[in-house]
Design an enzyme around this catalytic site. Structure first.
Site, PDB file in Angstrom:
ATOM      1  N   GLU A   1     -20.232  25.098  -7.831  1.00 25.44           N
ATOM      2  CA  GLU A   1     -19.718  24.615  -6.553  1.00 25.44           C
ATOM      3  C   GLU A   1     -18.248  24.999  -6.365  1.00 25.44           C
ATOM      4  O   GLU A   1     -17.468  24.890  -7.315  1.00 25.44           O
ATOM      5  CB  GLU A   1     -19.844  23.088  -6.469  1.00 25.44           C
TER       6      GLU A   1
ATOM      7  N   ASN B   1     -24.752  18.644 -10.749  1.00 22.48           N
ATOM      8  CA  ASN B   1     -25.996  19.416 -10.787  1.00 22.48           C
ATOM      9  C   ASN B   1     -27.200  18.492 -10.915  1.00 22.48           C
ATOM     10  O   ASN B   1     -27.255  17.631 -11.795  1.00 22.48           O
ATOM     11  CB  ASN B   1     -25.980  20.383 -11.975  1.00 22.48           C
TER      12      ASN B   1
ATOM     13  N   GLU C   1     -20.806  10.781 -10.100  1.00 25.22           N
ATOM     14  CA  GLU C   1     -21.834  11.839 -10.179  1.00 25.22           C
ATOM     15  C   GLU C   1     -23.231  11.283  -9.951  1.00 25.22           C
ATOM     16  O   GLU C   1     -24.111  11.988  -9.411  1.00 25.22           O
ATOM     17  CB  GLU C   1     -21.750  12.553 -11.529  1.00 25.22           C
TER      18      GLU C   1
END
Length: 964
Positions: A220, A360, A393
Site C-alpha cells: 500500500e 493485509n 489493523e
C-alpha cells in the site's frame, strides 16, 4: 496501515533538545566550511543533470511464458502519443476478475521470479490491454489467450511498451479483441533487496549469530506493481489463487490458508493457497522464512496466530499481542454485527518494515515494535502502542478490506475509521487504562496544529499521481478522519452511529464506496430510526474543505454572549488569496455545548453555516464567572473567549482547577497556547493559564502543556529570556517530577505514561535532582544494572550528553547487539543525543549502512539527530550534500522521505535560514510526496520569524514579573 507511522508521539513533548543554535554555529564552523564547498559542487552537479526516461519495447512474444528472460530492445524513442495509456487511470473496458499468481523468491540469489495469469473481461472490442508494472519490475513474457468455452486461443501481439509516466505496461494486439473473457499471462522477475516495499527480503540475526532472511511484502498504496504485474487500483477487487515456491525448511504464508505443500524441482517445496475473496491488489501479502507461531481461537473458532522468529516466540514477545487480538477480534465481530470474512487471521513481525503495520487481509504485517512486547525490555508506551496498532489493523479487516474506498481520494474511509475505532478495541482489551480519553491529545489536538495551516488539505482530496497518493497518508487523513468520526459519534449517539456504519458495511460488502455512500447509508438508517439529522449537510463541510473553525465567545451583553465562527488559521496575518476556494466558504455546522461557573448543566446549540452568530445563555452569570465551551473537547474546533472570560478561567484554575475535568483543562491549555501565536489572544492570557500547574496531577493537561510550551522554548532558546523561561517552568514541573520520581514500577497506567514526559521536562529545564538521578542511573547501567524501560531513553540521552567517546562507543556496541526492537530505538535515541560533532558525523554516515541502521530506521535516525542543535545543523547540511543519494535510495514518492526536511527545519526562525531552505527547494523543485510538507515548512518558518518579532518582548516581560 498503522496510524502511528503518521507521527503519534510517545512523549507528547516538542522534538528539539540541546544547546542553543547560535552556540552551535561556532562549534561546527569548520565542518560548515567544508560542507559549503561540497554543497556547491554537489548542487551544481545536480542542476546539470537531465532526466532520461527509457522506454522498453518487446518486439515479439512467445506462445508460452519461457523460463528465461525474453530479449528486449531498449530505446529512448517515446511511446505512441494520443493513446489511452496517457490517462493516469486504467481504462474501464478491461475488468480483471482473477489472478493465478505464482512466486519463487530465492534468498540465495536475492531475487524472485513469477507468473501472473490474469483472467479479464473485455466489455467492448479493443486492441489495447494495459496493466501496472513499476520500472524496477522486469517483464519477461506476455501472452493473451481468448477463452472460448474452455478452449484457449492465442491472440497475436503487435507490440509491447512501457509508459513510465503512469507506471503502465501496454500490450497492443494485431487485431481487435472482441468483447469476452481472456487470460493474460505475464512472466516477471525482480530483486529482493533494492527496496523495502513490494516484495523484498529482510534479515535478522539469531541468538547464535546466524544471519537469516525473511521474505515479506508491503503493497500500500501503489507498490503492488513493484511486486508483480497487476491492475493496481483499489476499485478493482479481484480473487487470488496464489502459490509460492520455497526452500523445504521455510514456511510460506499468504492471505488465505494453505491447501497443500508439494515437492518442487531442486529439492524445493511449493505451497498452494486457497482462492481468496475479492480484494484490491494493495492487500496481497506473501511471507517466506523460518517462522513459528502461537495461536488462540476466536469465539467462532477462527484461528488467530502471531508469527515471529523462534527466539521471539520462545521469549514470550508475542504473548501480549495474542491476548489483545483475541479480545479485540471478538469485540469487533460483535460491534460490527458482521463476521470476519476469512477462515484465518495471521499476524507477523517483519525485521525491516517501512510502515508501522499493514492490514493485509488475513495476514497482517507489523514493524517489530508494534507487535512484539517484551515485559522486561519494552516500555509502558510501547505496550499501549502494541494494543493500539493491533486494534487499528483489526478494524481494517472490515473498514478497508470488506469495504474499500473507490479511489485514494477517500483513503480516510479506511484510515479514519481505523484510527478512531482502534480506541474502542484497545479499551476492551485494557479497560483500566481509560484509553478513550487519549484520542483528544493524541489525534484531535495534534492534527489541529497542522490543519490550521494554509498549506493543509481537505480530508477528501484529489490525487492523480503516485506521489500525490502517498502524500495523503498523513495526519489529516488519519487523525482528522478519526476526529470527525468521533465528533459524529458524539452527535448521533451509539445506536444511530453504529447502526448506520453497520448498514454501510452491509451495503458495500466486498465492494467499494466513497464518502457520499457512507452518508447515504447513515442517512437511511437514521431516517428509519427516528431521524433528526441531515448527515450530508452536517458532514460535507468537515471532509471537503480544509481546516476547522474557531468559535469566538464575546463578552456578556445582558443575558447572552454571542458566539460566532471563523476559519482558524495559525498565521496572525494570513494571505487569504492563497486559500483554495470552498463552496462552503470555510463555514461549518458546529454543535456548540457549554457549561457555566454557576451552572454545570451542559447546554447544547447548533451554529449553522448561515448563522452570523448564536446567543449563549449567560443570565445571572457573576462578574467573576466564566463559560466553558466544547465540553471535554468532543468537537473539532477551538474556542476563544473575551478577555474577561479568559481572566476568570485562569483565576478559577488557580483557585480550584478540579471544577474542570482533565480533558477540559487539557483543552483550555491547548486552545490558549495555539490562539496566542495566531494573534487571537495576547500571550499573557495564555501564560496566565499555567500558574496553577504546580498543583496539576493529570496526564492530559501535562501532555497538552508539554506540546504548547515547547514551541515557546524552541523560539526563545537563543534569547536573553531563555534562563527565566527555564526557571519559571521548572517551578511548575518540579513538584510533579518529584512526586512521580524515577521508580517506574509504581503508579497507574497514565502515571507511568506521564512519568517520562514530566522527567524530560525537568531534565530539559536543568532540575539538579533529575540530572543527578539520570547521571547516577547511567553509571549504574554501564555497570550492568537493570534500568526500567520506561525511563531508559532519558537515562541514555542524558548519560551520553554528559559522557565522552568511550560512553558513545559502549552504547553503539549495545545497539549493534540488541535484538529487541523497542530497546534498539532507545539506544539509537541515546546515540543521537551526543553533542560531539565527530560522533554525529559518524552516526550520519552509519545511516547509509543497512547492516548498522536498518532502512526502516533511517528516517528515525535522522530525526533523532536533528533533535539536538549540533545535530540539527549537521543533519540539515548532510541532507543537502547527500540529496541525490537519498533520492536514488528512496525515491521522491516515499512519504517518509517527503517528511524528512520539514522534520529537520520547521522550527527555524531567521531570515537567513528561511533563505537557505527556500534556495534548496528552488534547486530541487521536484518534491514528490513532500510537496505539501515543503509548503507547510515555508509557511511555518515565516510564522516563526513573525512570532519572534511579535511576542519575544511580551513573554520576556511576563516571565520577569512572575519571577520578581
Amino acid at each position: 496501515m498503522d496510524s502511528y507511522e503518521m507521527g503519534k508521539s510517545g512523549s507528547g513533548s516538542y522534538k528539539k533538545d540541546g544547546l542553543s543554535r547560535n552556540a552551535i554555529f561556532a562549534i561546527v564552523a569548520a565542518v560548515s566550511v567544508s560542507i559549503a564547498v561540497g554543497l556547491g559542487v554537489g548542487l551544481g552537479v545536480g542542476l546539470n543533470k537531465d532526466p532520461v526516461i527509457e522506454y522498453v519495447y518487446v518486439t515479439s512474444t512467445p506462445k508460452q511464458p519461457p523460463k528465461e528472460s525474453t530479449t528486449v530492445t531498449t530505446t529512448t524513442e517515446a511511446p505512441p502519443s494520443g493513446g489511452v495509456w496517457e490517462n493516469f487511470r486504467l481504462p474501464s473496458n478491461i475488468i480483471p476478475s482473477h489472478y493465478r499468481l505464482s512466486l519463487h523468491p530465492n534468498m540465495t540469489t536475492d531475487d524472485y521470479t513469477g507468473t501472473n495469469a490474469i483472467t479479464f473481461t473485455a466489455t467492448e472490442a479493443t486492441d489495447v490491454v494495459i496493466f501496472h508494472a513499476h520500472r524496477t519490475l522486469n517483464i519477461t513474457s506476455v501472452q493473451i489467450q481468448k477463452d472460448n468455452a474452455g478452449t484457449l486461443e492465442d491472440i497475436e501481439i503487435k507490440r509491447e511498451f512501457r509508459y513510465p509516466d503512469n507506471e503502465f505496461y501496454v500490450v497492443q494486439t494485431v487485431d481487435n479483441m472482441a468483447a469476452g473473457e481472456y487470460i493474460l499471462t505475464i512472466g516477471f522477475n525482480n530483486s529482493l533487496i533494492e527496496s523495502i516495499v513490494g516484495i523484498y527480503k529482510s534479515t535478522y540475526t539469531d541468538p547464535d549469530g546466524t544471519v537469516k532472511g525473511i521474505v515479506g511484502s508491503d503493497m500500500e498504496p501503489v507498490d503492488a506493481r513493484r511486486g508483480y504485474p497487476c491492475f493496481d487500483e483499489p476499485a478493482l477487487k479481484i480473487t487470488y489463487t496464489t502459490s509460492i515456491v520455497h526452500e523445504a525448511h521455510h514456511t510460506a504464508l499468504s492471505n488465505m490458508p494453505d491447501v497443500e505443500t508439494t515437492d518442487y524441482e531442486g529439492g524445493l517445496k511449493e505451497t498452494l493457497f486457497q482462492k481468496s475473496v475479492p480484494m484490491p491488489t494493495y492487500l496481497g501479502c506473501f511471507i517466506v522464512g523460518e517462522i513459528v507461531s502461537i495461536e488462540a481461537t476466536s469465539k467462532r473458532g477462527i484461528p488467530l496466530k502471531i508469527y515471529g522468529t523462534k527466539a521471539q516466540i520462545d521469549a514470550g514477545q508475542a504473548d501480549y499481542a495474542l491476548n489483545v487480538t483475541k479480545v479485540a477480534f471478538d469485540y469487533f465481530e460483535e460491534l460490527f454485527m458482521m463476521n470476519y470474512s476469512l477462515p484465518k487471521l495471521d499476524q507477523i513481525a517483519i525485521p525491516n518494515f517501512g510502515t508501522g503495520a499493514m492490514e493485509n487481509w488475513g495476514l497482517v504485517t507489523y514493524r517489530e515494535t508494534n507487535l512484539l512486547w517484551d515485559q522486561k525490555e519494552s516500555s509502558t508506551y510501547y505496550k499501549q502502542r502494541v494494543a493500539a496498532v493491533i486494534s487499528h489493523e483489526l478494524v481494517h479487516q472490515w473498514f478497508g478490506n470488506i469495504v474499500t474506498m473507490k479511489w485514494w481520494d477517500n483513503i480516510w474511509l479506511n484510515e479514519g475509521f481505523a484510527s478512531y475505532l482502534e480506541y474502542l478495541g484497545e479499551n476492551v482489551a485494557e479497560p483500566t487504562w481509560g484509553i478513550l480519553d487519549h484520542l483528544v491529545n493524541d489525534d484531535l489536538q495534534s492534527v489541529m496544529r497542522s490543519d490550521s495551516s494554509l498549506a493543509s488539505h481537505p480530508i477528501v482530496v484529489d490525487v492523480n499521481t503516485p506521489s500525490q497518493i502517498t502524500s495523503v497518508f498523513d495526519s489529516v487523513t488519519y487523525s482528522k478522519g478519526a476526529t470527525v468520526l468521533y465528533m459524529l459519534h458524539g452527535i448521533l449517539g451509539d445506536d444511530l452511529f453504529f447502526g448506520g456504519i453497520n448498514k454501510y458495511l452491509n451495503d458495500f460488502r466486498f465492494s467499494n464506496a466513497n464518502e457520499q455512500d457512507l452518508w447515504n447509508s447513515l442517512q437511511t438508517y437514521i431516517d428509519a430510526n427516528g431521524g433528526g439529522y441531515d448527515v450530508k449537510e452536517m458532514m460535507d463541510p468537515w471532509v471537503q474543505q480544509m481546516g476547522f473553525p474557531v468559535i469566538t465567545v464575546g463578552a456578556a451583553s445582558g443575558n447572552v454572549a454571542q458566539a460566532k465562527q471563523e476559519h482558524m488559521l495559525a498565521d496572525a496575518n494570513p494571505d487569504l488569496s492563497k486559500r483554495p476556494p470552498s463552496v462552503y466558504d470555510y463555514k461549518w455546522m458546529v454543535k456548540v455545548d457549554y457549561f457555566r461557573s454557576d451552572d454545570t448543566t451542559v447546554k447544547e446549540m447548533w451554529l449553522n453555516r448561515n448563522d452570523t452568530s448564536i446567543d449563549l445563555d449567560v443570565s445571572s452569570l457573576p462578574s467573576d464567572g466564566w463559560i466553558k465551551v466544547n465540553v471535554k473537547e468532543k468537537g473539532y474546533y477551538r474556542v476563544n473567549y473575551s478577555p474577561d472570560i479568559w481572566r476568570n478561567i485562569a483565576a478559577q484554575l488557580e483557585s480550584n482547577f478540579t471544577v474542570f475535568s482533565d480533558l477540559d483543562r487539557s483543552n483550555i491549555l491547548d486552545d490558549g497556547f495555539n490562539l496566542a501565536p495566531a494573534g487571537r489572544i495576547e500571550y499573557v492570557q495564555a501564560l496566565n493559564l499555567t500558574t496553577y500547574l504546580d498543583e496539576e496531577k493529570s496526564f492530559f493537561p501535562w501532555d497538552a502543556f508539554a506540546d504548547g510550551s515547547s514551541y515557546i522554548r524552541v523560539m526563545l532558546q537563543d534569547t536573553d529570556a531563555y534562563p527565566n523561561f527555564k526557571k519559571y517552568y521548572l517551578s511548575k514541573v518540579k513538584p510533579i517530577a518529584d512526586e512521580l520520581g524515577w521508580d517506574a514500577t509504581v503508579g497507574t497506567h497514565n502515571q507511568k505514561r506521564m512519568r517520562p514526559t514530566i522527567l524530560a521536562l525537568a531534565l530539559r529545564y536543568d532540575d539538579v535532582d533529575a540530572l543527578n538521578n539520570a547521571t547516577d542511573l547511567y553509571t549504574r547501567w554501564r555497570a550492568g544494572e537493570y534500568i526500567h524501560p520506561d525511563i531508559r531513553q532519558l537515562v541514555y540521552r542524558y548519560g551520553i550528553t554528559g559522557g565522552d567517546e568511550s560512553d558513545w562507543e559502549y552504547m553503539l556496541g549495545k545497539y549493534l547487539e540488541e535484538t529487541v526492537a523497542a530497546e534498539k530505538l532507545n539506544l539509537l535515541r541515546g546515540l543521537a543525543a551526543t553533542e560531539d560533532v565527530a560522533l554525529i558525523d559518524r552516526l550520519l554516515e552509519y545511516s547509509k549502512n543497512e547492516s548498522i541502521i536498518k532502512q526502516q530506521d533511517f528516517f528515525t535516525c535522522i530525526n533523532y539527530i536533528s533533535y539536538g542543535v549540533n545535530g540539527n545543523v549537521m543533519a540539515w547540511n548532510w541532507v543537502q550534500l547527500n540529496w541525490e543519494y537519498l533520492v536514488d535510495r528512496f525515491g521522491i514518492e516515499d512519504r517518509s522521505f517527503g517528511r524528512m526536511i520539514p522534520n529537520i527545519v520547521d522550527d527555524y526562525n531567521t531570515e537567513l535560514l528561511l533563505w537557505e531552505v527556500e534556495s534548496f527547494f528552488e534547486r530541487y523543485p521536484e518534491a514528490g510526496a513532500g510537496e505539501t510538507g515543503r509548503a507547510n515548512t515555508i509557511l511555518q518558518i515565516n510564522l516563526n520569524i513573525a512570532w519572534m518579532a511579535a511576542h519575544e518582548s511580551s513573554i520576556s516581560n511576563w516571565l520577569a514579573e512572575q519571577l520578581a
